[in-house]
Motif scaffolding. Structure first.
Motif, mmCIF file in Angstrom:
data_model
loop_
_atom_site.group_PDB
_atom_site.id
_atom_site.type_symbol
_atom_site.label_atom_id
_atom_site.label_comp_id
_atom_site.label_asym_id
_atom_site.label_seq_id
_atom_site.Cartn_x
_atom_site.Cartn_y
_atom_site.Cartn_z
ATOM 1 N N LYS A 128 -8.698 -64.266 -36.792
ATOM 2 C CA LYS A 128 -7.535 -64.909 -36.174
ATOM 3 C C LYS A 128 -7.855 -65.460 -34.790
ATOM 4 C CE LYS A 128 -2.714 -64.087 -34.884
ATOM 5 N NZ LYS A 128 -1.614 -63.089 -34.797
ATOM 6 N N ALA A 129 -8.770 -64.795 -34.077
ATOM 7 C CA ALA A 129 -9.114 -65.209 -32.720
ATOM 8 C C ALA A 129 -10.258 -66.220 -32.668
ATOM 9 C CB ALA A 129 -9.478 -63.981 -31.894
ATOM 10 N N MET A 130 -10.834 -66.560 -33.813
ATOM 11 C CA MET A 130 -11.970 -67.480 -33.846
ATOM 12 C C MET A 130 -11.508 -68.936 -33.861
ATOM 13 S SD MET A 130 -14.550 -65.556 -36.505
ATOM 14 C CE MET A 130 -15.225 -63.942 -36.117
ATOM 15 N N PRO A 131 -12.381 -69.857 -33.454
ATOM 16 C CA PRO A 131 -12.030 -71.285 -33.475
ATOM 17 C C PRO A 131 -11.706 -71.755 -34.891
ATOM 18 C CG PRO A 131 -14.025 -70.915 -32.193
ATOM 19 C CD PRO A 131 -13.732 -69.628 -32.898
ATOM 20 N N ALA A 132 -10.723 -72.623 -35.006
ATOM 21 C CA ALA A 132 -10.334 -73.161 -36.317
ATOM 22 C C ALA A 132 -11.195 -74.376 -36.636
ATOM 23 C CB ALA A 132 -8.851 -73.519 -36.314
ATOM 24 N N ALA A 158 -7.277 -75.721 -38.713
ATOM 25 C CA ALA A 158 -8.507 -76.492 -38.875
ATOM 26 C C ALA A 158 -8.164 -77.936 -39.245
ATOM 27 C CB ALA A 158 -9.387 -75.876 -39.949
ATOM 28 N N PRO A 159 -8.977 -78.910 -38.823
ATOM 29 C CA PRO A 159 -8.728 -80.313 -39.185
ATOM 30 C C PRO A 159 -8.661 -80.497 -40.702
ATOM 31 C CG PRO A 159 -10.407 -80.159 -37.472
ATOM 32 C CD PRO A 159 -10.140 -78.757 -37.945
ATOM 33 N N MET A 211 -7.368 -60.271 -55.611
ATOM 34 C CA MET A 211 -8.479 -61.191 -55.796
ATOM 35 C C MET A 211 -9.438 -61.129 -54.611
ATOM 36 S SD MET A 211 -5.913 -64.290 -56.868
ATOM 37 C CE MET A 211 -4.663 -63.715 -55.711
ATOM 38 N N VAL A 212 -10.631 -61.697 -54.768
ATOM 39 C CA VAL A 212 -11.528 -61.909 -53.638
ATOM 40 C C VAL A 212 -11.072 -63.201 -52.972
ATOM 41 C CG1 VAL A 212 -13.894 -62.288 -52.881
ATOM 42 C CG2 VAL A 212 -13.427 -60.708 -54.766
ATOM 43 N N LEU A 213 -10.506 -63.075 -51.797
ATOM 44 C CA LEU A 213 -9.818 -64.184 -51.132
ATOM 45 C C LEU A 213 -10.660 -64.728 -49.979
ATOM 46 C CD1 LEU A 213 -7.106 -65.786 -50.847
ATOM 47 C CD2 LEU A 213 -6.369 -63.973 -49.281
ATOM 48 N N PHE A 214 -10.686 -66.052 -49.838
ATOM 49 C CA PHE A 214 -11.422 -66.711 -48.761
ATOM 50 C C PHE A 214 -10.434 -67.473 -47.876
ATOM 51 C CE2 PHE A 214 -14.253 -66.149 -52.330
ATOM 52 C CZ PHE A 214 -15.419 -65.651 -51.744
ATOM 53 N N LEU A 215 -10.469 -67.202 -46.569
ATOM 54 C CA LEU A 215 -9.509 -67.789 -45.646
ATOM 55 C C LEU A 215 -10.171 -68.191 -44.343
ATOM 56 C CD1 LEU A 215 -7.669 -64.895 -43.909
ATOM 57 C CD2 LEU A 215 -8.907 -64.444 -46.009
ATOM 58 N N ILE A 216 -9.504 -69.093 -43.619
ATOM 59 C CA ILE A 216 -9.976 -69.560 -42.317
ATOM 60 C C ILE A 216 -8.799 -69.530 -41.344
ATOM 61 C CG2 ILE A 216 -11.780 -71.041 -43.289
ATOM 62 C CD1 ILE A 216 -9.918 -73.445 -42.871
ATOM 63 N N PRO A 217 -9.077 -69.574 -40.031
ATOM 64 C CA PRO A 217 -7.969 -69.601 -39.073
ATOM 65 C C PRO A 217 -7.077 -70.820 -39.293
ATOM 66 C CG PRO A 217 -10.055 -69.177 -37.954
ATOM 67 C CD PRO A 217 -10.391 -69.577 -39.364
ATOM 68 N N VAL A 243 0.663 -63.152 -43.166
ATOM 69 C CA VAL A 243 0.232 -64.119 -44.169
ATOM 70 C C VAL A 243 0.269 -65.560 -43.662
ATOM 71 C CG1 VAL A 243 2.500 -64.499 -45.211
ATOM 72 C CG2 VAL A 243 0.441 -64.641 -46.647
ATOM 73 N N ASP A 244 1.052 -65.834 -42.620
ATOM 74 C CA ASP A 244 1.188 -67.201 -42.118
ATOM 75 C C ASP A 244 0.165 -67.575 -41.052
ATOM 76 O OD1 ASP A 244 3.468 -67.815 -43.709
ATOM 77 O OD2 ASP A 244 4.713 -66.658 -42.330
ATOM 78 N N ASP A 245 -0.744 -66.663 -40.725
ATOM 79 C CA ASP A 245 -1.703 -66.917 -39.643
ATOM 80 C C ASP A 245 -2.963 -67.632 -40.091
ATOM 81 O OD1 ASP A 245 -0.184 -65.768 -37.608
ATOM 82 O OD2 ASP A 245 -0.950 -63.753 -38.033
ATOM 83 N N PHE A 246 -3.098 -67.919 -41.393
ATOM 84 C CA PHE A 246 -4.360 -68.452 -41.904
ATOM 85 C C PHE A 246 -4.121 -69.580 -42.903
ATOM 86 C CE2 PHE A 246 -4.744 -63.928 -40.950
ATOM 87 C CZ PHE A 246 -5.768 -63.945 -40.009
ATOM 88 N N ASP A 247 -5.199 -70.320 -43.159
ATOM 89 C CA ASP A 247 -5.223 -71.267 -44.268
ATOM 90 C C ASP A 247 -6.081 -70.662 -45.372
ATOM 91 O OD1 ASP A 247 -3.632 -73.418 -43.363
ATOM 92 O OD2 ASP A 247 -5.248 -74.071 -42.039
ATOM 93 N N TYR A 248 -5.619 -70.796 -46.603
ATOM 94 C CA TYR A 248 -6.281 -70.163 -47.746
ATOM 95 C C TYR A 248 -7.052 -71.214 -48.542
ATOM 96 C CZ TYR A 248 -3.305 -66.497 -46.130
ATOM 97 O OH TYR A 248 -2.712 -65.582 -45.324
ATOM 98 N N ILE A 249 -8.339 -70.950 -48.708
ATOM 99 C CA ILE A 249 -9.231 -71.937 -49.310
ATOM 100 C C ILE A 249 -9.451 -71.694 -50.794
ATOM 101 C CG2 ILE A 249 -11.519 -72.986 -49.183
ATOM 102 C CD1 ILE A 249 -9.705 -73.529 -46.777
#
Length: 315
Positions: free
Chosen positions: A82-86, A256-257, A247-253, A112-118
């Motif tokens: 959450k604290a990393m660059p997006a 992100a653009p 599931m095995v979930l992959f997310l980013i801050p 759940v609203d703090d991230f984008d889910y890839i």
């Protein structure tokens, strides 16, 4: 002498020089991408992430490295993300319940609203199990016996998720189902095989014993029946408005653009077809469910709302 043309010509040259000197925006990614696994090496999340890394690297055109940061059931890595660059260079791999369930049962630094889910790869084959000798074909039979006898039943529990789900069902059916905490799936299976509990929750450790006929699979937590046990209904098929697709979930801050998210989604979409990944999922009995982009984002938010309701109903 008219100097205006020379002045205009000079200004044009300066403009072109300035335009030419401006650095071009680098296309993502221009350096390696790191997948931070929220669990230890050798586990399901780690194994699936490593199986996908090569295909992801080929699609992105940069190496994809794995870094393990276990702790708090995936919560430590998720909090750090959450604290990393997006910017798309750090992706966390964790279980989906880290986002969909945990924030409803404890105070966390994220929701759940703090991230984008890839993307999400595979579904852990969560189920309720018992000894075949009990004579139960489905969990409906288990509940019917609990009602007819009017006595508490015990079950081996491994997570707060199963305690909420089973607690909600027990309250709805008017029966008492007491959890017996265990240290993990192997102990839950052992407790069941030894006849120390009436039934158990397991996220997949039961599979080999059930295939061998030593255990009966009573109900599936996910949205779909499990490969190898086509006659076992889901909780939803049994009439309960809950499912746990872990599931095995992959997310980013978040933030992100769009082009970064699009490039990552495309790479994970390509990895979802990779034979090494699909073989890993098959060996771990996790099926071939590999949603990416908007599909997984919608599912994660839906699951979060379901768990929120289940937590309230189990109180």
């Amino acid at each position: 002498m008219n100097l205006l043309p020379k002045i205009l010509l000079g200004l044009s040259a300066l403009t072109l020089a300035a335009t030419g000197a401006a650095p071009a925006m680098a296309e993502y990614p221009e350096k390696p991408v790191t997948i931070i696994v929220g669990f230890g090496a050798g586990g399901g999340v780690d194994t699936v992430s490593r199986a996908a890394a090569n295909a992801l690297g080929e699609s992105l055109g940069q190496p994809v490295t794995i870094k393990n940061q276990p702790g708090a059931g995936g919560g430590l890595a998720t909090t750090a993300l959450k604290a990393m660059p997006a910017d798309g260079y750090n992706v966390v791999a964790t279980t989906s319940t880290t986002l969909t369930f945990d924030p409803h049962t404890q105070e966390l630094a994220f929701n759940v609203d703090d991230f984008d889910y890839i993307a999400a790869f595979g579904v852990f084959p969560e189920a309720l199990i018992s000894l075949p000798g009990r004579g139960w074909k489905t969990f409906a039979d288990t509940l019917a016996e609990a009602k007819s006898k009017g006595e508490p039943m015990s079950y081996a529990s491994t997570t707060s998720v199963d305690r909420v789900v089973v607690g909600m069902i027990a309250k709805q059916e008017g029966v008492t189902l007491n959890p017996t905490p265990t240290k993990g799936g192997a102990e839950a299976v052992a407790q069941t095989l030894g006849g120390h509990v009436d039934f158990a929750y397991s996220s997949g450790t039961y599979y080999a014993q059930a295939e061998a006929g030593n255990l009966q699979v009573l109900a599936v937590f996910g949205d779909e029946r499990i490969d190898g046990f086509p006659d076992t209904p889901t909780l939803q098929e049994l009439g309960y408005d809950i499912s746990s697709m872990n599931m095995v979930l992959f997310l980013i801050p978040k933030g992100a653009p769009d082009e970064v998210k699009a490039k990552l989604t495309e790479a994970f979409g390509a990895a979802a077809k990779d034979l090494q990944l699909l073989d890993t999922l098959k060996k771990r009995n996790m099926g071939s469910f590999v949603p990416v982009g908007e599909e997984i984002s919608t599912l994660i938010h839906k699951q979060s709302e379901q768990f929120k309701a289940a937590v309230e109903a189990s109180k």
